[in-house]
Motif scaffolding. Structure first.
Motif, PDB file in Angstrom:
ATOM      1  N   GLY A   7     -12.016   6.473  -9.049  1.00 48.09           N
ATOM      2  CA  GLY A   7     -11.851   6.448  -7.604  1.00 48.09           C
ATOM      3  C   GLY A   7     -11.569   5.127  -7.097  1.00 48.09           C
ATOM      4  O   GLY A   7     -11.722   4.053  -7.507  1.00 48.09           O
ATOM      5  N   ASP A   8     -11.473   5.260  -5.624  1.00 44.33           N
ATOM      6  CA  ASP A   8     -11.080   3.774  -4.734  1.00 44.33           C
ATOM      7  C   ASP A   8     -12.038   2.828  -5.047  1.00 44.33           C
ATOM      8  O   ASP A   8     -13.317   3.127  -4.410  1.00 44.33           O
ATOM      9  N   VAL A   9     -11.758   1.913  -5.449  1.00 44.44           N
ATOM     10  CA  VAL A   9     -12.686   0.607  -5.758  1.00 44.44           C
ATOM     11  C   VAL A   9     -12.839  -0.300  -4.582  1.00 44.44           C
ATOM     12  O   VAL A   9     -13.880  -0.843  -4.255  1.00 44.44           O
ATOM     13  N   GLY A  35      -5.923   4.080  -7.128  1.00 44.73           N
ATOM     14  CA  GLY A  35      -5.430   3.288  -5.567  1.00 44.73           C
ATOM     15  C   GLY A  35      -6.719   2.677  -4.680  1.00 44.73           C
ATOM     16  O   GLY A  35      -7.684   3.024  -4.685  1.00 44.73           O
ATOM     17  N   ASP A  36      -6.112   1.807  -3.898  1.00 43.72           N
ATOM     18  CA  ASP A  36      -6.906   0.999  -2.932  1.00 43.72           C
ATOM     19  C   ASP A  36      -7.823   0.385  -3.843  1.00 43.72           C
ATOM     20  O   ASP A  36      -9.137   0.334  -3.672  1.00 43.72           O
ATOM     21  N   LEU A  37      -7.478  -0.603  -4.684  1.00 41.50           N
ATOM     22  CA  LEU A  37      -8.123  -1.413  -5.362  1.00 41.50           C
ATOM     23  C   LEU A  37      -8.897  -2.393  -4.487  1.00 41.50           C
ATOM     24  O   LEU A  37     -10.111  -2.831  -4.773  1.00 41.50           O
ATOM     25  N   GLY A  61      -2.418   2.232  -3.541  1.00 40.68           N
ATOM     26  CA  GLY A  61      -3.055   2.829  -2.502  1.00 40.68           C
ATOM     27  C   GLY A  61      -2.442   2.576  -1.162  1.00 40.68           C
ATOM     28  O   GLY A  61      -1.671   1.357  -1.122  1.00 40.68           O
ATOM     29  N   ASN A  62      -2.659   3.006  -0.109  1.00 41.88           N
ATOM     30  CA  ASN A  62      -2.487   2.714   1.295  1.00 41.88           C
ATOM     31  C   ASN A  62      -2.841   1.249   1.597  1.00 41.88           C
ATOM     32  O   ASN A  62      -1.970   0.494   2.130  1.00 41.88           O
ATOM     33  N   HIS A  63      -4.208   0.729   1.235  1.00 35.37           N
ATOM     34  CA  HIS A  63      -4.284  -0.484   1.369  1.00 35.37           C
ATOM     35  C   HIS A  63      -3.675  -1.595   0.768  1.00 35.37           C
ATOM     36  O   HIS A  63      -3.310  -2.759   1.219  1.00 35.37           O
ATOM     37  N   ASP A  64      -3.297  -1.206  -0.643  1.00 36.14           N
ATOM     38  CA  ASP A  64      -2.748  -2.222  -1.529  1.00 36.14           C
ATOM     39  C   ASP A  64      -1.139  -2.351  -0.881  1.00 36.14           C
ATOM     40  O   ASP A  64      -0.735  -3.516  -0.874  1.00 36.14           O
ATOM     41  N   VAL A 117      -2.617   9.934  -8.198  1.00 34.02           N
ATOM     42  CA  VAL A 117      -1.873   9.379  -7.200  1.00 34.02           C
ATOM     43  C   VAL A 117      -3.015   9.030  -6.176  1.00 34.02           C
ATOM     44  O   VAL A 117      -3.957   9.622  -6.106  1.00 34.02           O
ATOM     45  N   HIS A 118      -2.689   8.191  -5.223  1.00 36.30           N
ATOM     46  CA  HIS A 118      -3.739   7.759  -4.310  1.00 36.30           C
ATOM     47  C   HIS A 118      -4.005   8.685  -3.292  1.00 36.30           C
ATOM     48  O   HIS A 118      -5.077   9.385  -3.159  1.00 36.30           O
ATOM     49  N   GLY A 119      -2.924   9.370  -2.502  1.00 37.69           N
ATOM     50  CA  GLY A 119      -3.240  10.252  -1.411  1.00 37.69           C
ATOM     51  C   GLY A 119      -3.058  11.860  -1.765  1.00 37.69           C
ATOM     52  O   GLY A 119      -3.772  12.567  -2.217  1.00 37.69           O
ATOM     53  N   GLY A 170      -7.468   9.953  -4.801  1.00 40.43           N
ATOM     54  CA  GLY A 170      -8.405   9.331  -4.002  1.00 40.43           C
ATOM     55  C   GLY A 170      -8.372   9.649  -2.580  1.00 40.43           C
ATOM     56  O   GLY A 170      -7.826  10.529  -2.059  1.00 40.43           O
ATOM     57  N   HIS A 171      -8.346   8.409  -1.634  1.00 43.02           N
ATOM     58  CA  HIS A 171      -8.166   8.554  -0.312  1.00 43.02           C
ATOM     59  C   HIS A 171      -9.092   9.078   0.739  1.00 43.02           C
ATOM     60  O   HIS A 171      -8.726   9.406   1.916  1.00 43.02           O
ATOM     61  N   ASP A 172      -9.907   9.983  -0.005  1.00 44.70           N
ATOM     62  CA  ASP A 172     -10.706  10.713   0.900  1.00 44.70           C
ATOM     63  C   ASP A 172     -12.142  10.784   0.961  1.00 44.70           C
ATOM     64  O   ASP A 172     -12.987  11.616   0.399  1.00 44.70           O
TER      65      ASP A 172
HETATM   66 MN   LIG Z   1      -6.721   5.047   0.634  1.00 44.03          MN
END
Ligand SMILES: [Mn+2]
Length: 221
Positions: A7-9, A35-37, A61-64, A117-119, A170-172
């Motif tokens: 999950g999101d690291v 995602g969101d490393l 991820g969205n932050h990446d 997938v991230h989201g 991830g993402h949640d």
């Molecule tokens: Mn995210």
């Protein structure tokens, strides 16, 4: 061969090390970060460096995506970068950016009938026709079918997914660990002082380690 989905690291490099150890990970076993490393946590550069050096796979991820846009000079004029993103801009090196830039929006692993997938995505629409915004940010689908990036925008998108692939996403962090019939949500809020979670195939088992501390207040984020 085992496959570890993580999950999101969010820059929690120590916890990533601890989780790989907890899983009994051996070099050569496949790892997929969902995602969101980077961002929010203490050591985004360390996470990307490990991902590069250990040969870990990942999806974007969205932050990446957000920090990549700034790095590549595509930011909107007049917009200011948040400190947690500026820190990423200040610490990643060229090879780290190259790694992030190469990350796909989703990853199919047909040999284990899985998909990362991230989201999320809209069930019933083929993956290549999905909107990038959904792949990076989707959280919910309302009863009338309206997609939303909000937690209160309806049921978790993954509750609508009927397979056949198992989706790891991830993402949640608000919903935390999600266990749907054909999809598992792995963001258990490590950077907010929660846990970092992995799902491992073929054994079908979850592993997790606690955050060393709360790096960011979930409600302030
Ligand atoms: Mn995210």
């Amino acid at each position: 061969m085992r496959t570890l989905f993580i999950g999101d690291v969010h820059g929690c490099a120590d916890e990533l090390d601890a989780l790989l150890k907890e899983c009994g990970w051996q070099p050569g076993e496949r790892v997929v970060l969902v995602g969101d490393l980077v961002a929010k946590g203490p050591d985004s550069a360390g996470v990307v460096q490990r991902a590069r050096e250990l040969g870990l796979k990942a999806v974007r991820g969205n932050h990446d995506e957000h920090v990549l846009r700034w790095y590549q000079g595509q930011q909107k004029p007049g917009k200011k970068l948040k400190p947690e993103h500026q820190h990423v801009l200040d610490t990643l090196r060229r090879a780290d950016w190259d790694y992030l830039d190469a990350l796909p929006l989703y990853l199919r692993l047909p040999d284990v009938n899985a998909l990362a997938v991230h989201g999320g995505f809209l069930p019933g629409v083929s993956l290549r026709r999905q909107r990038q915004e959904h792949l990076l940010n989707l959280r919910s689908i309302a009863s009338d079918g309206t997609p939303s990036k909000r937690v209160d925008g309806g049921a978790p998108w993954a509750s609508h997914w009927r397979g056949p692939e198992l989706v790891l996403f991830g993402h949640d962090a608000v919903r935390g660990l999600q266990r749907h019939p054909h999809a598992f949500g792995l963001d258990t809020g490590c950077v907010y002082g929660g846990r970092l979670t992995a799902y491992v195939l073929p054994e079908g088992r979850f592993y997790s380690v606690p955050a060393r501390r709360m790096y960011m207040d979930m409600h302030a984020a």
